[in-house]
Design a protein around this motif. Structure first.
Motif, PDB file in Angstrom:
ATOM      1  N   LEU A 161      85.870  39.826  17.140  1.00  0.00           N
ATOM      2  CA  LEU A 161      84.462  39.985  16.749  1.00  0.00           C
ATOM      3  C   LEU A 161      84.315  39.716  15.263  1.00  0.00           C
ATOM      4  CD1 LEU A 161      85.036  42.860  18.787  1.00  0.00           C
ATOM      5  CD2 LEU A 161      82.618  42.306  18.933  1.00  0.00           C
ATOM      6  N   LEU A 162      83.096  39.441  14.849  1.00  0.00           N
ATOM      7  CA  LEU A 162      82.810  39.343  13.426  1.00  0.00           C
ATOM      8  C   LEU A 162      81.855  40.478  13.065  1.00  0.00           C
ATOM      9  CD1 LEU A 162      83.681  36.879  11.490  1.00  0.00           C
ATOM     10  CD2 LEU A 162      81.230  36.689  11.195  1.00  0.00           C
ATOM     11  N   TYR A 163      82.199  41.268  12.054  1.00  0.00           N
ATOM     12  CA  TYR A 163      81.332  42.356  11.592  1.00  0.00           C
ATOM     13  C   TYR A 163      80.746  41.955  10.231  1.00  0.00           C
ATOM     14  CZ  TYR A 163      83.389  45.996  14.755  1.00  0.00           C
ATOM     15  OH  TYR A 163      83.801  46.764  15.816  1.00  0.00           O
ATOM     16  N   SER A 164      79.452  42.220  10.028  1.00  0.00           N
ATOM     17  CA  SER A 164      78.834  41.858   8.755  1.00  0.00           C
ATOM     18  C   SER A 164      77.608  42.742   8.503  1.00  0.00           C
ATOM     19  CB  SER A 164      78.418  40.394   8.828  1.00  0.00           C
ATOM     20  OG  SER A 164      77.962  39.916   7.606  1.00  0.00           O
ATOM     21  N   ASP A 165      77.271  43.068   7.338  1.00  0.00           N
ATOM     22  CA  ASP A 165      77.985  42.973   6.074  1.00  0.00           C
ATOM     23  C   ASP A 165      78.671  44.309   5.843  1.00  0.00           C
ATOM     24  OD1 ASP A 165      78.793  42.682   3.415  1.00  0.00           O
ATOM     25  OD2 ASP A 165      76.786  42.857   2.616  1.00  0.00           O
ATOM     26  N   CYS A 166      79.948  44.287   5.640  1.00  0.00           N
ATOM     27  CA  CYS A 166      80.709  45.537   5.467  1.00  0.00           C
ATOM     28  C   CYS A 166      81.193  45.682   4.039  1.00  0.00           C
ATOM     29  CB  CYS A 166      81.891  45.563   6.420  1.00  0.00           C
ATOM     30  SG  CYS A 166      81.453  45.175   8.111  1.00  0.00           S
ATOM     31  N   GLY A 167      80.765  44.757   3.127  1.00  0.00           N
ATOM     32  CA  GLY A 167      81.374  44.806   1.807  1.00  0.00           C
ATOM     33  C   GLY A 167      80.506  44.549   0.599  1.00  0.00           C
ATOM     34  N   VAL A 168      79.290  44.005   0.738  1.00  0.00           N
ATOM     35  CA  VAL A 168      78.614  43.547  -0.485  1.00  0.00           C
ATOM     36  C   VAL A 168      77.248  44.209  -0.735  1.00  0.00           C
ATOM     37  CG1 VAL A 168      77.708  41.546  -1.736  1.00  0.00           C
ATOM     38  CG2 VAL A 168      79.813  41.321  -0.412  1.00  0.00           C
ATOM     39  N   ILE A 169      76.280  44.053   0.171  1.00  0.00           N
ATOM     40  CA  ILE A 169      74.886  44.408  -0.150  1.00  0.00           C
ATOM     41  C   ILE A 169      74.597  45.828   0.347  1.00  0.00           C
ATOM     42  CG2 ILE A 169      72.461  43.743   0.088  1.00  0.00           C
ATOM     43  CD1 ILE A 169      73.383  40.886   0.621  1.00  0.00           C
ATOM     44  N   PRO A 170      74.467  46.788  -0.570  1.00  0.00           N
ATOM     45  CA  PRO A 170      74.356  48.186  -0.148  1.00  0.00           C
ATOM     46  C   PRO A 170      73.178  48.466   0.794  1.00  0.00           C
ATOM     47  CG  PRO A 170      74.850  48.056  -2.488  1.00  0.00           C
ATOM     48  CD  PRO A 170      74.557  46.649  -2.038  1.00  0.00           C
ATOM     49  N   VAL A 199      71.709  38.167  24.788  1.00  0.00           N
ATOM     50  CA  VAL A 199      72.715  38.574  23.800  1.00  0.00           C
ATOM     51  C   VAL A 199      73.363  39.901  24.191  1.00  0.00           C
ATOM     52  CG1 VAL A 199      72.970  39.388  21.416  1.00  0.00           C
ATOM     53  CG2 VAL A 199      71.698  37.278  21.897  1.00  0.00           C
ATOM     54  N   ALA A 200      72.527  40.852  24.613  1.00  0.00           N
ATOM     55  CA  ALA A 200      73.020  42.204  24.922  1.00  0.00           C
ATOM     56  C   ALA A 200      74.130  42.121  25.971  1.00  0.00           C
ATOM     57  CB  ALA A 200      71.867  43.062  25.426  1.00  0.00           C
ATOM     58  N   GLY A 201      75.200  42.862  25.708  1.00  0.00           N
ATOM     59  CA  GLY A 201      76.349  42.856  26.614  1.00  0.00           C
ATOM     60  C   GLY A 201      77.349  41.757  26.339  1.00  0.00           C
ATOM     61  N   HIS A 202      76.978  40.793  25.476  1.00  0.00           N
ATOM     62  CA  HIS A 202      77.876  39.649  25.229  1.00  0.00           C
ATOM     63  C   HIS A 202      78.078  39.368  23.741  1.00  0.00           C
ATOM     64  CE1 HIS A 202      77.499  38.773  29.460  1.00  0.00           C
ATOM     65  NE2 HIS A 202      76.191  38.910  29.329  1.00  0.00           N
ATOM     66  N   ALA A 203      77.566  40.234  22.873  1.00  0.00           N
ATOM     67  CA  ALA A 203      77.578  39.912  21.440  1.00  0.00           C
ATOM     68  C   ALA A 203      79.004  39.825  20.906  1.00  0.00           C
ATOM     69  CB  ALA A 203      76.810  40.982  20.665  1.00  0.00           C
ATOM     70  N   ASN A 204      79.230  38.851  20.012  1.00  0.00           N
ATOM     71  CA  ASN A 204      80.525  38.770  19.317  1.00  0.00           C
ATOM     72  C   ASN A 204      80.362  38.830  17.794  1.00  0.00           C
ATOM     73  OD1 ASN A 204      79.724  36.136  18.680  1.00  0.00           O
ATOM     74  ND2 ASN A 204      80.749  35.286  20.496  1.00  0.00           N
ATOM     75  N   VAL A 205      79.117  38.808  17.320  1.00  0.00           N
ATOM     76  CA  VAL A 205      78.836  38.994  15.886  1.00  0.00           C
ATOM     77  C   VAL A 205      77.939  40.227  15.763  1.00  0.00           C
ATOM     78  CG1 VAL A 205      77.761  38.002  13.822  1.00  0.00           C
ATOM     79  CG2 VAL A 205      79.001  36.513  15.418  1.00  0.00           C
ATOM     80  N   LEU A 206      78.436  41.252  15.088  1.00  0.00           N
ATOM     81  CA  LEU A 206      77.676  42.503  14.946  1.00  0.00           C
ATOM     82  C   LEU A 206      77.150  42.610  13.520  1.00  0.00           C
ATOM     83  CD1 LEU A 206      79.972  45.071  16.849  1.00  0.00           C
ATOM     84  CD2 LEU A 206      78.195  43.546  17.764  1.00  0.00           C
ATOM     85  N   ILE A 207      75.821  42.677  13.395  1.00  0.00           N
ATOM     86  CA  ILE A 207      75.188  42.786  12.070  1.00  0.00           C
ATOM     87  C   ILE A 207      74.741  44.230  11.877  1.00  0.00           C
ATOM     88  CG2 ILE A 207      73.359  41.907  10.552  1.00  0.00           C
ATOM     89  CD1 ILE A 207      75.512  39.810  11.416  1.00  0.00           C
ATOM     90  N   PHE A 208      75.313  44.869  10.867  1.00  0.00           N
ATOM     91  CA  PHE A 208      75.019  46.282  10.600  1.00  0.00           C
ATOM     92  C   PHE A 208      73.779  46.386   9.700  1.00  0.00           C
ATOM     93  CE2 PHE A 208      79.373  46.117  11.908  1.00  0.00           C
ATOM     94  CZ  PHE A 208      79.547  47.277  12.650  1.00  0.00           C
TER      95      PHE A 208
END
Ligand SMILES: CC(C)(COP(=O)(O)OP(=O)(O)OC[C@H]1O[C@@H](n2cnc3c(N)ncnc32)[C@H](O)[C@@H]1OP(=O)(O)O)[C@@H](O)C(=O)NCCC(=O)NCCS
Ligand SMILES: CC(=O)OP(=O)(O)O
Length: 339
Positions: free
Chosen positions: A175-184, A271-280
Protein backbone atom coordinates in the motif's frame (compact mmCIF):
# COMPACT_ATOMS: atom_id res chain seq x y z
CA UNK A 1 20.17 -9.27 0.84
CA UNK A 2 17.05 -7.21 1.54
CA UNK A 3 14.69 -9.13 3.75
CA UNK A 4 11.10 -8.67 2.60
CA UNK A 5 9.09 -10.21 5.42
CA UNK A 6 6.08 -12.40 4.75
CA UNK A 7 4.70 -13.70 1.52
CA UNK A 8 3.89 -10.69 -0.63
CA UNK A 9 3.86 -11.75 -4.24
CA UNK A 10 5.20 -8.44 -5.47
CA UNK A 11 8.91 -7.89 -4.86
CA UNK A 12 8.56 -4.11 -4.85
CA UNK A 13 11.95 -3.19 -3.46
CA UNK A 14 13.73 -5.92 -5.44
CA UNK A 15 12.26 -4.51 -8.65
CA UNK A 16 13.29 -0.96 -7.74
CA UNK A 17 16.83 -2.12 -6.94
CA UNK A 18 17.11 -3.88 -10.31
CA UNK A 19 15.97 -0.68 -12.03
CA UNK A 20 18.49 1.39 -10.07
CA UNK A 21 21.29 -0.97 -11.14
CA UNK A 22 20.39 -0.53 -14.83
CA UNK A 23 21.51 3.14 -14.82
CA UNK A 24 23.74 3.90 -11.86
CA UNK A 25 23.28 7.28 -10.18
CA UNK A 26 25.38 9.21 -7.66
CA UNK A 27 23.57 9.42 -4.32
CA UNK A 28 24.67 11.55 -1.35
CA UNK A 29 24.30 10.18 2.18
CA UNK A 30 24.37 13.35 4.28
CA UNK A 31 24.83 11.46 7.57
CA UNK A 32 28.09 9.91 6.35
CA UNK A 33 29.58 8.80 9.64
CA UNK A 34 26.43 7.14 11.03
CA UNK A 35 26.60 3.35 11.38
CA UNK A 36 23.41 2.39 9.47
CA UNK A 37 24.33 4.75 6.62
CA UNK A 38 27.78 3.19 6.42
CA UNK A 39 26.35 -0.34 6.31
CA UNK A 40 23.90 0.78 3.60
CA UNK A 41 26.76 2.39 1.67
CA UNK A 42 28.71 -0.87 1.79
CA UNK A 43 25.70 -2.84 0.46
CA UNK A 44 24.89 -0.27 -2.26
CA UNK A 45 28.50 -0.23 -3.47
CA UNK A 46 28.99 -4.01 -3.31
CA UNK A 47 25.75 -4.69 -5.17
CA UNK A 48 26.37 -1.84 -7.66
CA UNK A 49 23.08 -0.14 -6.81
CA UNK A 50 24.50 3.41 -6.77
CA UNK A 51 27.67 5.45 -6.55
CA UNK A 52 27.84 6.80 -3.02
CA UNK A 53 29.04 10.11 -1.59
CA UNK A 54 29.46 10.18 2.20
CA UNK A 55 29.40 13.63 3.79
CA UNK A 56 31.35 14.26 6.98
CA UNK A 57 34.79 14.36 8.51
CA UNK A 58 36.99 11.80 6.72
CA UNK A 59 38.75 10.54 9.85
CA UNK A 60 35.43 10.12 11.69
CA UNK A 61 33.87 8.30 8.75
CA UNK A 62 36.83 5.94 8.43
CA UNK A 63 36.82 5.22 12.16
CA UNK A 64 33.07 4.55 12.18
CA UNK A 65 33.38 2.30 9.11
CA UNK A 66 35.92 -0.04 10.73
CA UNK A 67 35.26 -3.58 9.46
CA UNK A 68 33.14 -2.36 6.52
CA UNK A 69 34.31 -1.98 2.92
CA UNK A 70 33.38 1.52 1.81
CA UNK A 71 36.50 2.03 -0.30
CA UNK A 72 34.38 2.82 -3.39
CA UNK A 73 32.65 5.76 -1.69
CA UNK A 74 33.62 9.37 -2.27
CA UNK A 75 34.07 11.20 1.04
CA UNK A 76 33.51 14.95 1.21
CA UNK A 77 33.83 17.11 4.31
CA UNK A 78 31.42 20.06 3.91
CA UNK A 79 33.38 21.97 6.57
CA UNK A 80 36.53 21.78 4.48
CA UNK A 81 35.65 21.40 0.81
CA UNK A 82 36.98 23.28 -2.24
CA UNK A 83 33.36 23.58 -3.47
CA UNK A 84 32.11 25.31 -0.30
CA UNK A 85 32.67 28.88 -1.52
CA UNK A 86 30.88 28.19 -4.83
CA UNK A 87 27.93 26.63 -2.97
CA UNK A 88 27.85 29.50 -0.45
CA UNK A 89 27.63 32.02 -3.30
CA UNK A 90 24.88 30.03 -5.02
CA UNK A 91 22.94 29.60 -1.74
CA UNK A 92 23.30 33.33 -1.02
CA UNK A 93 21.85 34.13 -4.48
CA UNK A 94 18.91 31.76 -3.82
CA UNK A 95 18.09 33.23 -0.40
CA UNK A 96 19.22 36.89 -0.46
CA UNK A 97 15.60 38.04 -0.98
CA UNK A 98 14.94 36.45 2.44
CA UNK A 99 17.72 38.44 4.14
CA UNK A 100 20.54 35.90 3.65
CA UNK A 101 24.07 37.34 3.82
CA UNK A 102 27.15 35.77 2.24
CA UNK A 103 28.70 35.36 5.71
CA UNK A 104 25.68 33.37 6.95
CA UNK A 105 25.59 31.36 3.71
CA UNK A 106 29.24 30.31 4.23
CA UNK A 107 28.31 28.92 7.67
CA UNK A 108 25.06 27.27 6.52
CA UNK A 109 26.61 25.26 3.68
CA UNK A 110 28.92 23.57 6.20
CA UNK A 111 25.78 21.73 7.39
CA UNK A 112 25.83 18.41 5.47
CA UNK A 113 22.13 18.59 4.61
CA UNK A 114 22.51 22.07 3.08
CA UNK A 115 25.78 21.06 1.40
CA UNK A 116 24.21 17.87 0.05
CA UNK A 117 21.17 19.70 -1.31
CA UNK A 118 23.55 22.17 -3.01
CA UNK A 119 25.37 19.21 -4.61
CA UNK A 120 22.07 17.97 -6.04
CA UNK A 121 20.98 21.46 -7.08
CA UNK A 122 24.29 22.07 -8.90
CA UNK A 123 24.21 18.61 -10.58
CA UNK A 124 27.27 17.41 -8.65
CA UNK A 125 25.11 14.50 -7.44
CA UNK A 126 21.85 12.95 -8.63
CA UNK A 127 19.98 12.66 -5.31
CA UNK A 128 20.24 12.73 -1.53
CA UNK A 129 19.09 10.53 1.36
CA UNK A 130 19.15 11.65 4.99
CA UNK A 131 17.17 11.45 8.21
CA UNK A 132 18.50 8.45 10.16
CA UNK A 133 19.66 10.77 12.93
CA UNK A 134 18.07 14.10 12.04
CA UNK A 135 14.40 15.01 12.41
CA UNK A 136 12.40 15.39 9.21
CA UNK A 137 12.13 19.19 9.44
CA UNK A 138 15.97 19.45 9.42
CA UNK A 139 16.00 17.98 5.90
CA UNK A 140 12.78 19.59 4.67
CA UNK A 141 14.03 23.14 5.25
CA UNK A 142 17.16 22.86 3.02
CA UNK A 143 15.18 20.85 0.46
CA UNK A 144 12.48 23.53 0.27
CA UNK A 145 14.98 26.39 0.21
CA UNK A 146 17.45 24.90 -2.30
CA UNK A 147 15.77 22.20 -4.41
CA UNK A 148 12.29 23.83 -4.34
CA UNK A 149 9.08 22.42 -5.77
CA UNK A 150 8.88 20.95 -9.27
CA UNK A 151 7.24 23.14 -11.93
CA UNK A 152 3.45 23.14 -11.55
CA UNK A 153 3.54 21.66 -8.04
CA UNK A 154 2.12 23.77 -5.21
CA UNK A 155 3.21 21.76 -2.17
CA UNK A 156 5.70 19.05 -1.30
CA UNK A 157 4.30 16.09 0.62
CA UNK A 158 5.42 12.52 1.29
CA UNK A 159 4.49 8.87 0.93
CA UNK A 160 5.44 5.63 2.58
CA UNK A 161 5.51 2.38 0.62
CA UNK A 162 4.03 -0.08 3.14
CA UNK A 163 4.71 -3.77 2.58
CA UNK A 164 2.51 -5.72 4.98
CA UNK A 165 3.46 -9.37 5.43
CA UNK A 166 0.89 -12.13 5.01
CA UNK A 167 -1.78 -9.66 3.94
CA UNK A 168 -3.84 -9.52 0.77
CA UNK A 169 -5.41 -6.11 1.30
CA UNK A 170 -4.37 -3.23 -0.97
CA UNK A 171 -2.21 -4.56 -3.83
CA UNK A 172 -1.42 -7.95 -2.28
CA UNK A 173 -0.29 -6.36 0.99
CA UNK A 174 1.47 -3.44 -0.70
CA UNK A 175 0.00 0.00 0.00
CA UNK A 176 0.98 3.63 -0.25
CA UNK A 177 0.26 5.85 2.77
CA UNK A 178 0.27 9.65 2.43
CA UNK A 179 1.02 12.20 3.88
CA UNK A 180 2.79 10.79 6.92
CA UNK A 181 5.73 13.18 7.02
CA UNK A 182 5.40 16.77 5.79
CA UNK A 183 2.20 18.88 5.96
CA UNK A 184 0.87 19.06 9.53
CA UNK A 185 -2.68 20.26 8.81
CA UNK A 186 -3.40 20.35 5.07
CA UNK A 187 -6.19 22.47 3.61
CA UNK A 188 -8.70 20.72 1.35
CA UNK A 189 -6.70 22.00 -1.64
CA UNK A 190 -3.46 20.62 -0.18
CA UNK A 191 -5.14 17.31 0.63
CA UNK A 192 -6.27 17.03 -3.01
CA UNK A 193 -2.66 17.68 -4.14
CA UNK A 194 -1.39 15.04 -1.70
CA UNK A 195 -3.83 12.49 -3.16
CA UNK A 196 -2.83 13.22 -6.74
CA UNK A 197 0.90 13.15 -5.91
CA UNK A 198 0.55 9.88 -3.98
CA UNK A 199 -1.32 8.25 -6.87
CA UNK A 200 1.53 9.23 -9.15
CA UNK A 201 4.10 7.81 -6.70
CA UNK A 202 2.18 4.50 -6.57
CA UNK A 203 2.12 4.26 -10.36
CA UNK A 204 5.66 5.37 -11.12
CA UNK A 205 7.58 3.77 -8.23
CA UNK A 206 5.54 0.71 -7.31
CA UNK A 207 4.15 0.10 -10.80
CA UNK A 208 0.60 -0.46 -9.55
CA UNK A 209 -2.55 1.31 -10.82
CA UNK A 210 -3.58 3.56 -7.90
CA UNK A 211 -6.97 3.16 -6.20
CA UNK A 212 -7.18 6.09 -3.81
CA UNK A 213 -9.20 6.30 -0.58
CA UNK A 214 -9.62 9.64 1.20
CA UNK A 215 -9.70 8.51 4.83
CA UNK A 216 -11.88 9.89 7.59
CA UNK A 217 -13.74 8.78 10.71
CA UNK A 218 -16.88 8.87 8.54
CA UNK A 219 -17.99 6.81 5.53
CA UNK A 220 -20.24 8.56 3.02
CA UNK A 221 -22.10 10.73 5.49
CA UNK A 222 -22.15 8.40 8.51
CA UNK A 223 -20.86 11.35 10.57
CA UNK A 224 -21.10 15.12 10.16
CA UNK A 225 -18.23 17.37 11.24
CA UNK A 226 -16.08 20.12 9.72
CA UNK A 227 -13.15 17.67 9.65
CA UNK A 228 -15.24 15.36 7.45
CA UNK A 229 -16.24 18.29 5.24
CA UNK A 230 -12.55 18.93 4.53
CA UNK A 231 -12.05 15.37 3.29
CA UNK A 232 -15.20 15.54 1.13
CA UNK A 233 -14.08 18.83 -0.40
CA UNK A 234 -10.59 17.46 -1.08
CA UNK A 235 -12.10 14.40 -2.80
CA UNK A 236 -14.23 16.58 -5.08
CA UNK A 237 -11.24 18.82 -5.91
CA UNK A 238 -9.02 15.84 -6.72
CA UNK A 239 -11.74 14.39 -8.98
CA UNK A 240 -11.94 17.71 -10.84
CA UNK A 241 -8.16 18.02 -11.24
CA UNK A 242 -7.62 14.35 -12.15
CA UNK A 243 -10.88 13.05 -13.65
CA UNK A 244 -9.33 9.71 -14.69
CA UNK A 245 -8.11 8.91 -11.17
CA UNK A 246 -9.90 6.12 -9.26
CA UNK A 247 -10.56 8.01 -6.04
CA UNK A 248 -13.37 8.07 -3.50
CA UNK A 249 -14.14 9.49 -0.06
CA UNK A 250 -14.84 10.08 2.61
CA UNK A 251 -14.13 6.49 3.72
CA UNK A 252 -13.18 4.88 7.02
CA UNK A 253 -10.10 2.66 6.83
CA UNK A 254 -12.11 -0.58 7.08
CA UNK A 255 -14.47 0.52 4.31
CA UNK A 256 -11.48 1.50 2.17
CA UNK A 257 -9.70 -1.84 2.56
CA UNK A 258 -12.15 -4.67 3.27
CA UNK A 259 -14.67 -5.67 0.54
CA UNK A 260 -17.27 -7.03 3.00
CA UNK A 261 -17.23 -3.83 5.07
CA UNK A 262 -17.27 -1.73 1.91
CA UNK A 263 -20.45 -3.49 0.75
CA UNK A 264 -22.18 -2.49 3.97
CA UNK A 265 -20.82 1.04 4.39
CA UNK A 266 -20.22 2.26 0.84
CA UNK A 267 -22.24 0.13 -1.58
CA UNK A 268 -21.59 1.08 -5.19
CA UNK A 269 -18.18 2.61 -4.58
CA UNK A 270 -15.58 1.22 -6.98
CA UNK A 271 -12.77 2.26 -4.63
CA UNK A 272 -14.14 1.06 -1.28
CA UNK A 273 -12.86 -2.41 -0.43
CA UNK A 274 -10.07 -2.20 -3.02
CA UNK A 275 -8.02 0.87 -2.09
CA UNK A 276 -4.22 0.63 -2.31
CA UNK A 277 -3.42 4.33 -1.71
CA UNK A 278 -4.57 5.65 1.68
CA UNK A 279 -4.72 9.44 2.10
CA UNK A 280 -4.81 10.52 5.73
CA UNK A 281 -6.68 13.71 6.66
CA UNK A 282 -3.73 15.22 8.55
CA UNK A 283 -0.20 14.48 9.71
CA UNK A 284 -1.24 13.26 13.18
CA UNK A 285 -3.35 10.51 11.59
CA UNK A 286 -0.79 9.74 8.86
CA UNK A 287 2.28 9.52 11.04
CA UNK A 288 0.51 7.52 13.76
CA UNK A 289 -1.11 5.27 11.16
CA UNK A 290 2.11 4.31 9.41
CA UNK A 291 4.00 3.65 12.64
CA UNK A 292 1.15 1.46 13.99
CA UNK A 293 1.11 -0.58 10.77
CA UNK A 294 4.91 -0.85 10.84
CA UNK A 295 5.15 -1.97 14.45
CA UNK A 296 1.93 -3.99 14.99
CA UNK A 297 1.67 -5.65 11.57
CA UNK A 298 5.48 -5.85 11.22
CA UNK A 299 5.27 -4.05 7.87
CA UNK A 300 8.20 -2.72 5.90
CA UNK A 301 7.76 1.08 5.83
CA UNK A 302 9.90 2.76 3.18
CA UNK A 303 9.90 6.56 3.42
CA UNK A 304 9.04 9.30 3.90
CA UNK A 305 9.54 9.60 0.12
CA UNK A 306 9.24 13.26 -0.77
CA UNK A 307 6.86 14.02 -3.64
CA UNK A 308 6.80 17.30 -5.54
CA UNK A 309 10.44 18.41 -5.21
CA UNK A 310 12.27 19.50 -8.37
CA UNK A 311 15.00 16.90 -7.76
CA UNK A 312 15.15 13.66 -5.74
CA UNK A 313 15.74 14.09 -2.01
CA UNK A 314 14.37 11.53 0.42
CA UNK A 315 13.98 11.38 4.17
CA UNK A 316 14.25 8.45 6.58
CA UNK A 317 12.71 7.70 9.94
CA UNK A 318 15.19 7.72 12.80
CA UNK A 319 13.94 4.17 13.45
CA UNK A 320 15.20 2.97 10.04
CA UNK A 321 17.41 -0.05 9.34
CA UNK A 322 20.39 -0.23 6.92
CA UNK A 323 18.09 -2.15 4.53
CA UNK A 324 15.58 0.73 4.60
CA UNK A 325 18.42 3.09 3.64
CA UNK A 326 19.47 0.79 0.77
CA UNK A 327 15.85 0.80 -0.44
CA UNK A 328 15.79 4.60 -0.35
CA UNK A 329 19.11 4.83 -2.17
CA UNK A 330 17.57 2.69 -4.93
CA UNK A 331 14.32 4.69 -4.97
CA UNK A 332 16.24 7.98 -5.13
CA UNK A 333 18.31 6.59 -8.03
CA UNK A 334 15.19 5.52 -9.92
CA UNK A 335 13.66 8.96 -9.36
CA UNK A 336 16.88 10.50 -10.69
CA UNK A 337 16.67 8.32 -13.80
CA UNK A 338 13.33 9.98 -14.54
CA UNK A 339 14.72 13.52 -14.34
C1 LIG B 1 8.07 21.34 6.65
C2 LIG B 1 8.19 22.28 7.81
C3 LIG B 1 9.53 22.08 8.46
C4 LIG B 1 8.09 23.70 7.33
O1 LIG B 1 7.96 24.49 8.48
P1 LIG B 1 8.33 26.03 8.57
O2 LIG B 1 9.80 26.22 8.35
O3 LIG B 1 7.74 26.55 9.80
O4 LIG B 1 7.54 26.56 7.38
P2 LIG B 1 7.55 27.95 6.76
O5 LIG B 1 6.12 28.26 6.57
O6 LIG B 1 8.39 28.93 7.54
O7 LIG B 1 8.25 27.69 5.37
C5 LIG B 1 9.64 27.65 5.15
C6 LIG B 1 9.85 27.54 3.66
O8 LIG B 1 9.44 26.23 3.23
C7 LIG B 1 8.40 26.35 2.27
N1 LIG B 1 7.44 25.28 2.54
C8 LIG B 1 6.88 24.96 3.74
N2 LIG B 1 6.09 23.88 3.58
C9 LIG B 1 6.20 23.50 2.28
C10 LIG B 1 5.64 22.45 1.52
N3 LIG B 1 4.84 21.51 2.06
N4 LIG B 1 5.97 22.35 0.21
C11 LIG B 1 6.80 23.24 -0.36
N5 LIG B 1 7.36 24.26 0.31
C12 LIG B 1 7.06 24.39 1.62
C13 LIG B 1 7.79 27.73 2.48
O9 LIG B 1 7.18 28.19 1.29
C14 LIG B 1 9.00 28.53 2.86
O10 LIG B 1 9.73 28.86 1.70
P3 LIG B 1 10.51 30.27 1.62
O11 LIG B 1 11.36 30.37 2.87
O12 LIG B 1 11.32 30.15 0.36
O13 LIG B 1 9.45 31.32 1.58
C15 LIG B 1 7.00 22.00 8.77
O14 LIG B 1 5.84 21.95 7.99
C16 LIG B 1 7.14 20.73 9.56
O15 LIG B 1 7.77 20.75 10.59
N6 LIG B 1 6.48 19.64 9.07
C17 LIG B 1 6.42 18.38 9.83
C18 LIG B 1 7.69 17.59 9.73
C19 LIG B 1 7.63 16.49 10.74
O16 LIG B 1 7.97 16.68 11.89
N7 LIG B 1 7.16 15.30 10.31
C20 LIG B 1 6.94 14.18 11.17
C21 LIG B 1 8.02 13.13 11.11
S1 LIG B 1 8.25 12.49 9.49
C1 LIG C 1 8.87 9.81 9.37
C2 LIG C 1 9.11 9.94 10.81
O1 LIG C 1 8.20 9.84 11.62
O2 LIG C 1 10.37 10.17 11.14
P1 LIG C 1 10.97 10.07 12.64
O3 LIG C 1 10.60 8.70 13.14
O4 LIG C 1 12.45 10.26 12.44
O5 LIG C 1 10.36 11.17 13.44
Amino acid sequence: MLVVKGANKMDVIGNIIEKAKSNIKKIVLAEGSEARNLKAAEIALKERIADIVLLGNEAEIKAAAKGLNISGAEIIDPANSPKSEEYAQAFYELRKHKGMTIEKAREIVKDPMYYGCMMVKEDDADGLVSGAIHATADLLRPAFQIIKTAPGVSVVSSSFIMIVPNCNLGADGVLLYSDCGVIPNPTAEELASIAIAAARTMKTLVGVEPIVAMLSFSTKGSAEHELVDKVRKATELAKKIAPDLQIDGELQADAALVPEVAELKAPGSKVAGHANVLIFPDLQAGNIGYKLTQRLAKAEAIGPLLQGLAKPVNDLSRGCSPEDIVAEIAITSVEAQGN
